[in-house]
Each structure stands twice: as structure tokens, then as C-alpha cells.
Enzyme design. Sequence first.
Site, PDB file in Angstrom:
ATOM      1  CB  CYS A   1      -6.532  -4.503  -0.189  1.00 29.53           C
ATOM      2  SG  CYS A   1      -5.318  -3.848   0.959  1.00 29.53           S
TER       3      CYS A   1
ATOM      4  CG  HIS B   1      -3.711  -0.365  -3.764  1.00 31.93           C
ATOM      5  ND1 HIS B   1      -4.988  -0.862  -3.859  1.00 31.93           N
ATOM      6  CD2 HIS B   1      -3.177  -0.938  -2.659  1.00 31.93           C
ATOM      7  CE1 HIS B   1      -5.214  -1.688  -2.834  1.00 31.93           C
ATOM      8  NE2 HIS B   1      -4.127  -1.759  -2.097  1.00 31.93           N
ATOM      9  CD  GLU B   2       0.848  -1.224  -2.592  1.00 32.30           C
ATOM     10  OE1 GLU B   2       0.124  -2.027  -3.203  1.00 32.30           O
ATOM     11  OE2 GLU B   2       0.909  -1.209  -1.348  1.00 32.30           O
TER      12      GLU B   2
ATOM     13  CG  HIS C   1      -1.937   0.402   1.853  1.00 33.05           C
ATOM     14  ND1 HIS C   1      -3.014   0.043   2.634  1.00 33.05           N
ATOM     15  CD2 HIS C   1      -1.954  -0.440   0.797  1.00 33.05           C
ATOM     16  CE1 HIS C   1      -3.671  -0.959   2.066  1.00 33.05           C
ATOM     17  NE2 HIS C   1      -3.041  -1.273   0.941  1.00 33.05           N
TER      18      HIS C   1
HETATM   19  O1  LIG Z   1      -2.791  -4.815  -0.764  1.00 32.08           O
HETATM   20  C1  LIG Z   1      -1.916  -4.301  -1.455  1.00 32.08           C
HETATM   21  O2  LIG Z   1      -1.488  -3.176  -1.241  1.00 32.08           O
HETATM   22  C2  LIG Z   1      -1.443  -5.044  -2.653  1.00 32.08           C
HETATM   23  C3  LIG Z   1      -2.478  -5.062  -3.712  1.00 32.08           C
HETATM   24  C4  LIG Z   1      -2.154  -3.916  -4.643  1.00 32.08           C
HETATM   25  C5  LIG Z   1      -3.117  -3.594  -5.738  1.00 32.08           C
HETATM   26  C6  LIG Z   1      -4.453  -3.934  -5.672  1.00 32.08           C
HETATM   27  C7  LIG Z   1      -5.310  -3.594  -6.728  1.00 32.08           C
HETATM   28  C8  LIG Z   1      -4.827  -2.898  -7.819  1.00 32.08           C
HETATM   29  C9  LIG Z   1      -3.508  -2.567  -7.862  1.00 32.08           C
HETATM   30  C10 LIG Z   1      -2.658  -2.904  -6.829  1.00 32.08           C
HETATM   31  C11 LIG Z   1      -2.431  -6.476  -4.248  1.00 32.08           C
HETATM   32  O3  LIG Z   1      -1.506  -6.562  -5.244  1.00 32.08           O
HETATM   33  S1  LIG Z   1      -3.985  -7.105  -4.568  1.00 32.08           S
HETATM   34  C12 LIG Z   1      -3.781  -8.508  -5.457  1.00 32.08           C
HETATM   35  C13 LIG Z   1      -3.423  -8.275  -6.876  1.00 32.08           C
HETATM   36  C14 LIG Z   1      -2.564  -9.159  -7.455  1.00 32.08           C
HETATM   37  C15 LIG Z   1      -2.229  -9.004  -8.778  1.00 32.08           C
HETATM   38  C16 LIG Z   1      -2.767  -7.955  -9.528  1.00 32.08           C
HETATM   39  C17 LIG Z   1      -3.622  -7.050  -8.936  1.00 32.08           C
HETATM   40  C18 LIG Z   1      -3.966  -7.218  -7.596  1.00 32.08           C
HETATM   41 NI    NI Z   2      -3.709  -2.812  -0.335  1.00 32.30          NI
END
Ligand SMILES: O=C(O)C[C@@H](Cc1ccccc1)[C@H](O)SCc1ccccc1
Ligand code: NI
Length: 183
Positions: A110, A153-154, A157
Site C-alpha cells: 500500500c 483494495h481501493e 480505503h
Molecule cells: O495503496 C494503494 O491503494 C495502491 C496500491 C494498490 C494495490 C496494492 C496491492 C494489490 C493491488 C492494488 C499500490 O498499487 S501498491 C503497489 C503496487 C504496484 C504495482 C502492482 C501492485 C501493487
Molecule cells: Ni492502499
Amino acid sequence: MITMKDIVREGHPVLTQVAKDVELPLNENDKKTLEEMLLFLKNSQDEEIAQKYDLRAGVGLAAPQLGISKRMMAVHFQDFDENEYSYGLINPKIVSHSIAQTYLSSGEGCLSVDREVPGYVPRYQKITIKATDLDGNEVKLKLRGYAAIVFQHELDHLNGVMFYDHINKQDPFTIPENAKACD
Ligand SMILES: O=C(O)C[C@@H](Cc1ccccc1)[C@H](O)SCc1ccccc1
Ligand code: NI
């Protein structure tokens, strides 16, 4: 432009609050914020820009991660079948989901969490989402696998839920019930 200094980190109360619905039609300020969120994701995936501005790669970003407790999120990624997803979404909600679950065998990270938290994060394998997009259109998205994981995931949040809240405390690598790894 949004950079890592604009992203709030775990411990900030906004990350555990339920964000508020956004008034439609989108006002100029909210529209600009959502467009900036989408641009951040594109920049974070551009090697040159990411290096120049020290951006962590991201495939999704939710407004609470900017300290804005509003139900807005952006995603920008390709799934494992190279389907492209690039959206700024307002007031998204899951309208249906599978019983079957999925998870990433690599676990999740995250942008608001500056540490590794090992463990499987169980998610619905298939979801249908309804939302309003940046052009004010109603969108209905049927998602599965990796795309379903990113969107969940989003969405978490927006509800003040962090990915590690889903990890089994007794055994982080317990395979979630009726779950299949998506990678
Ligand atoms: O912090 C966030 O919400 C963005 C996350 C979203 C995410 C995390 C894990 C699995 C799916 C979505 C970031 O994208 S974490 C970094 C990342 C970069 C590329 C691929 C997966 C995760
Ligand atoms: Ni996140």
C-alpha cells in the site's frame, strides 16, 4: 502534481474513517483532484518521471490517501490478460460479488504503508461495481481476478479498511476459504 509527500501514511486517522459520498455533478475542485490522482498513477508507472520525482509505483489511489475523506478513487493498470483499466471513479459501490475468493500469492502492499506486511489478503474473486466516472457517466464494471483485487483494495480505503485488516492473525499464510490464487 501529486508526489509521495502528498500521500498520508498509516496512523493518520483519515485512513480508518468512512469517506463521505461526493456531491454530483462533480465540482471543479473534486474533478481536478480526481484527474490529478489518475495522473499520479500514470506518472508513477513512467520510469523516467517516477525516478525524477521519487514516486512509488501504484496501480490505484483513493482520495483518503491524500487526506481527503471523499468517495473518489483512481485506477490505472493492465490485468494479466492485458485488459486495460484507467478510471477516475466517484461513489463506487460493489453491487454484487462471488462467494469464491481470490488472493495474490505475493500478498499486498500500500502506498500509505511504508513496511512489508506479509500474508494472504482474501478478496472476492468476481465483483460488479457501479460508479460515476470523470465524464459524469454511470459505469457498471464486471471485474475478476487481479482487476477485482485492485478495485477492492481501493474501495477498502473509502471504508477505512487497510489490506492487512484482512490477513489471518493466527496464520497469515492460511489459504482463504474457497479461494484460488489469481497469480
Ligand atoms: O495503496 C494503494 O491503494 C495502491 C496500491 C494498490 C494495490 C496494492 C496491492 C494489490 C493491488 C492494488 C499500490 O498499487 S501498491 C503497489 C503496487 C504496484 C504495482 C502492482 C501492485 C501493487
Ligand atoms: Ni492502499
